[in-house]
Design a protein around this motif. Structure first.
Motif, PDB file in Angstrom:
ATOM      1  N   ARG A   1      14.064   0.516   4.101  1.00  0.00           N
ATOM      2  CA  ARG A   1      13.152   0.689   3.649  1.00  0.00           C
ATOM      3  C   ARG A   1      11.573   0.327   4.288  1.00  0.00           C
ATOM      4  O   ARG A   1      12.122  -0.690   5.499  1.00  0.00           O
ATOM      5  CB  ARG A   1      12.725  -0.746   2.819  1.00  0.00           C
ATOM      6  CG  ARG A   1      14.082   0.069   1.051  1.00  0.00           C
ATOM      7  CD  ARG A   1      14.137  -1.121   0.008  1.00  0.00           C
ATOM      8  NE  ARG A   1      13.009  -1.265  -1.011  1.00  0.00           N
ATOM      9  CZ  ARG A   1      13.049  -1.518  -2.054  1.00  0.00           C
ATOM     10  NH1 ARG A   1      13.614  -2.683  -2.600  1.00  0.00           N
ATOM     11  NH2 ARG A   1      11.762  -0.987  -3.091  1.00  0.00           N
ATOM     12  N   LEU A   2      10.637   0.928   3.905  1.00  0.00           N
ATOM     13  CA  LEU A   2       9.183   0.277   5.142  1.00  0.00           C
ATOM     14  C   LEU A   2       8.579   0.460   4.058  1.00  0.00           C
ATOM     15  O   LEU A   2       8.522   1.180   2.771  1.00  0.00           O
ATOM     16  CB  LEU A   2       8.666   1.617   5.811  1.00  0.00           C
ATOM     17  CG  LEU A   2       9.299   1.837   7.422  1.00  0.00           C
ATOM     18  CD1 LEU A   2       9.123   3.378   7.387  1.00  0.00           C
ATOM     19  CD2 LEU A   2       9.511   1.187   8.194  1.00  0.00           C
ATOM     20  N   PHE A   3       7.326  -0.967   3.887  1.00  0.00           N
ATOM     21  CA  PHE A   3       7.030  -1.159   3.190  1.00  0.00           C
ATOM     22  C   PHE A   3       5.654  -1.233   4.195  1.00  0.00           C
ATOM     23  O   PHE A   3       5.408  -2.050   5.210  1.00  0.00           O
ATOM     24  CB  PHE A   3       6.546  -2.849   2.619  1.00  0.00           C
ATOM     25  CG  PHE A   3       7.952  -2.337   1.699  1.00  0.00           C
ATOM     26  CD1 PHE A   3       7.436  -2.325   0.537  1.00  0.00           C
ATOM     27  CD2 PHE A   3       9.103  -2.547   2.050  1.00  0.00           C
ATOM     28  CE1 PHE A   3       8.968  -2.276  -0.247  1.00  0.00           C
ATOM     29  CE2 PHE A   3       9.848  -3.286   1.226  1.00  0.00           C
ATOM     30  CZ  PHE A   3       9.616  -2.699  -0.100  1.00  0.00           C
ATOM     31  N   GLU A   4       3.857  -0.952   3.725  1.00  0.00           N
ATOM     32  CA  GLU A   4       2.869  -1.111   4.724  1.00  0.00           C
ATOM     33  C   GLU A   4       2.278  -2.182   3.338  1.00  0.00           C
ATOM     34  O   GLU A   4       1.647  -1.893   2.862  1.00  0.00           O
ATOM     35  CB  GLU A   4       2.116   0.373   4.606  1.00  0.00           C
ATOM     36  CG  GLU A   4       1.197  -0.381   5.691  1.00  0.00           C
ATOM     37  CD  GLU A   4      -0.256   0.847   5.917  1.00  0.00           C
ATOM     38  OE1 GLU A   4      -0.742   1.427   6.937  1.00  0.00           O
ATOM     39  OE2 GLU A   4      -0.059   1.583   4.691  1.00  0.00           O
ATOM     40  N   ALA A   5       1.547  -3.250   4.225  1.00  0.00           N
ATOM     41  CA  ALA A   5       1.336  -4.215   3.308  1.00  0.00           C
ATOM     42  C   ALA A   5      -0.574  -3.898   3.356  1.00  0.00           C
ATOM     43  O   ALA A   5      -1.296  -3.494   4.644  1.00  0.00           O
ATOM     44  CB  ALA A   5       1.515  -5.339   3.270  1.00  0.00           C
TER      45      ALA A   5
ATOM     46  N   VAL B   1       3.844  -3.729   8.255  1.00  0.00           N
ATOM     47  CA  VAL B   1       4.202  -2.640   8.272  1.00  0.00           C
ATOM     48  C   VAL B   1       5.685  -4.010   8.119  1.00  0.00           C
ATOM     49  O   VAL B   1       6.326  -4.777   9.013  1.00  0.00           O
ATOM     50  CB  VAL B   1       4.674  -1.891   9.043  1.00  0.00           C
ATOM     51  CG1 VAL B   1       6.291  -1.278   8.731  1.00  0.00           C
ATOM     52  CG2 VAL B   1       3.404  -1.145   8.937  1.00  0.00           C
ATOM     53  N   ARG B   2       6.569  -4.403   7.048  1.00  0.00           N
ATOM     54  CA  ARG B   2       8.116  -4.554   7.000  1.00  0.00           C
ATOM     55  C   ARG B   2       9.490  -3.936   6.888  1.00  0.00           C
ATOM     56  O   ARG B   2       9.301  -2.557   6.304  1.00  0.00           O
ATOM     57  CB  ARG B   2       7.907  -5.551   5.810  1.00  0.00           C
ATOM     58  CG  ARG B   2       9.058  -6.090   5.020  1.00  0.00           C
ATOM     59  CD  ARG B   2       8.947  -7.118   4.048  1.00  0.00           C
ATOM     60  NE  ARG B   2       9.819  -7.215   3.805  1.00  0.00           N
ATOM     61  CZ  ARG B   2      10.749  -8.616   4.364  1.00  0.00           C
ATOM     62  NH1 ARG B   2       9.585  -9.693   4.180  1.00  0.00           N
ATOM     63  NH2 ARG B   2      12.058  -8.999   3.093  1.00  0.00           N
TER      64      ARG B   2
ATOM     65  N   TRP C   1       1.744   8.041   7.885  1.00  0.00           N
ATOM     66  CA  TRP C   1       0.969   7.038   7.225  1.00  0.00           C
ATOM     67  C   TRP C   1      -0.242   6.780   8.463  1.00  0.00           C
ATOM     68  O   TRP C   1      -1.104   6.123   7.819  1.00  0.00           O
ATOM     69  CB  TRP C   1       1.909   5.578   7.559  1.00  0.00           C
ATOM     70  CG  TRP C   1       2.736   5.670   5.828  1.00  0.00           C
ATOM     71  CD1 TRP C   1       2.515   6.003   5.451  1.00  0.00           C
ATOM     72  CD2 TRP C   1       3.699   4.803   6.016  1.00  0.00           C
ATOM     73  NE1 TRP C   1       4.073   5.826   4.293  1.00  0.00           N
ATOM     74  CE2 TRP C   1       4.263   4.669   4.641  1.00  0.00           C
ATOM     75  CE3 TRP C   1       4.344   3.340   6.885  1.00  0.00           C
ATOM     76  CZ2 TRP C   1       4.938   4.102   4.208  1.00  0.00           C
ATOM     77  CZ3 TRP C   1       4.847   2.889   5.574  1.00  0.00           C
ATOM     78  CH2 TRP C   1       5.715   2.989   4.541  1.00  0.00           C
ATOM     79  N   GLY C   2      -0.355   7.390   9.395  1.00  0.00           N
ATOM     80  CA  GLY C   2      -1.798   7.299  10.451  1.00  0.00           C
ATOM     81  C   GLY C   2      -1.159   6.462  11.643  1.00  0.00           C
ATOM     82  O   GLY C   2      -2.241   6.412  11.927  1.00  0.00           O
TER      83      GLY C   2
ATOM     84  N   VAL D   1       0.558  -1.353   0.070  1.00  0.00           N
ATOM     85  CA  VAL D   1       0.382   0.161  -0.038  1.00  0.00           C
ATOM     86  C   VAL D   1       0.877   1.532   0.028  1.00  0.00           C
ATOM     87  O   VAL D   1      -0.029   2.178  -0.468  1.00  0.00           O
ATOM     88  CB  VAL D   1      -0.994   0.046   1.193  1.00  0.00           C
ATOM     89  CG1 VAL D   1      -1.624   1.194   1.414  1.00  0.00           C
ATOM     90  CG2 VAL D   1      -1.868  -1.327   1.036  1.00  0.00           C
ATOM     91  N   ARG D   2       2.385   1.348   0.345  1.00  0.00           N
ATOM     92  CA  ARG D   2       2.735   2.370   0.895  1.00  0.00           C
ATOM     93  C   ARG D   2       4.553   1.747   0.832  1.00  0.00           C
ATOM     94  O   ARG D   2       4.659   0.923   1.429  1.00  0.00           O
ATOM     95  CB  ARG D   2       2.767   3.570   2.222  1.00  0.00           C
ATOM     96  CG  ARG D   2       1.738   4.082   2.092  1.00  0.00           C
ATOM     97  CD  ARG D   2       0.764   4.561   3.685  1.00  0.00           C
ATOM     98  NE  ARG D   2      -0.584   4.857   3.496  1.00  0.00           N
ATOM     99  CZ  ARG D   2      -1.345   5.119   4.883  1.00  0.00           C
ATOM    100  NH1 ARG D   2      -0.537   4.634   5.811  1.00  0.00           N
ATOM    101  NH2 ARG D   2      -2.772   5.675   4.649  1.00  0.00           N
TER     102      ARG D   2
END
Length: 154
Positions: free
Chosen positions: A78-82, A87-88, A41-42, A13-14
């Protein structure tokens, strides 16, 4: 389109990526950037999600600087929001030959607790070897240490 086809759901998502100097200052900056990005991101600064992910990111960044540093080479966070509200965090450094291990820690030992903390806070974590080329933090051998945290709603 065939009737039995499954629609594709986007996984990420992000995403946020930043290269930083392999110095203690770079590790501190990584922690601040992660906390700020999660807030944007909230996930407010004082929330459990922000504090947990930021703590994990800080530990992985500190390890990249302490154990994965190659002079003149950056590390990458790196951050990923699935879509499943996970969050990874990924931290890539240039020391692909130095893989992290969870140390057997003594009560009066000076270090070695960081990955124990990551393992306790994350749903999953691991290490991937790879090249530091176009997707990595520089040139040459590299490794990425990652952790995933369920964050609930943002």
């Amino acid at each position: 389109m065939p009737t039995n086809a499954t629609p594709q759901v986007p996984v990420t998502v992000r995403m946020f990526t930043q290269r930083l100097s392999s110095t203690p200052r770079g590790a501190r900056l990584a922690r601040h950037l992660v906390a700020h990005r999660l807030d944007a991101w909230g996930y407010p600064y004082a929330s459990e999600a922000n504090e947990t992910v930021t703590l994990i990111a800080a530990e992985l960044a500190a390890n990249a600087v302490r154990h994965g540093r190659v002079p003149g080479r950056d590390f990458r966070i790196r951050l990923f929001e699935a879509g499943d509200r996970t969050v990874r965090v990924e931290v890539t450094d240039q020391r692909g030959e130095r893989l992290p291990v969870v140390a057997d820690v003594t009560a009066d030992g000076e270090g070695g607790r960081g990955l124990l903390l990551v393992a306790a806070l994350a749903e999953r974590w691991g290490v991937e070897r790879g090249s530091g080329g176009s997707g990595g933090a520089g040139r040459g051998p590299a490794k990425t240490v990652w952790a995933e945290v369920a964050v609930g709603s943002g």
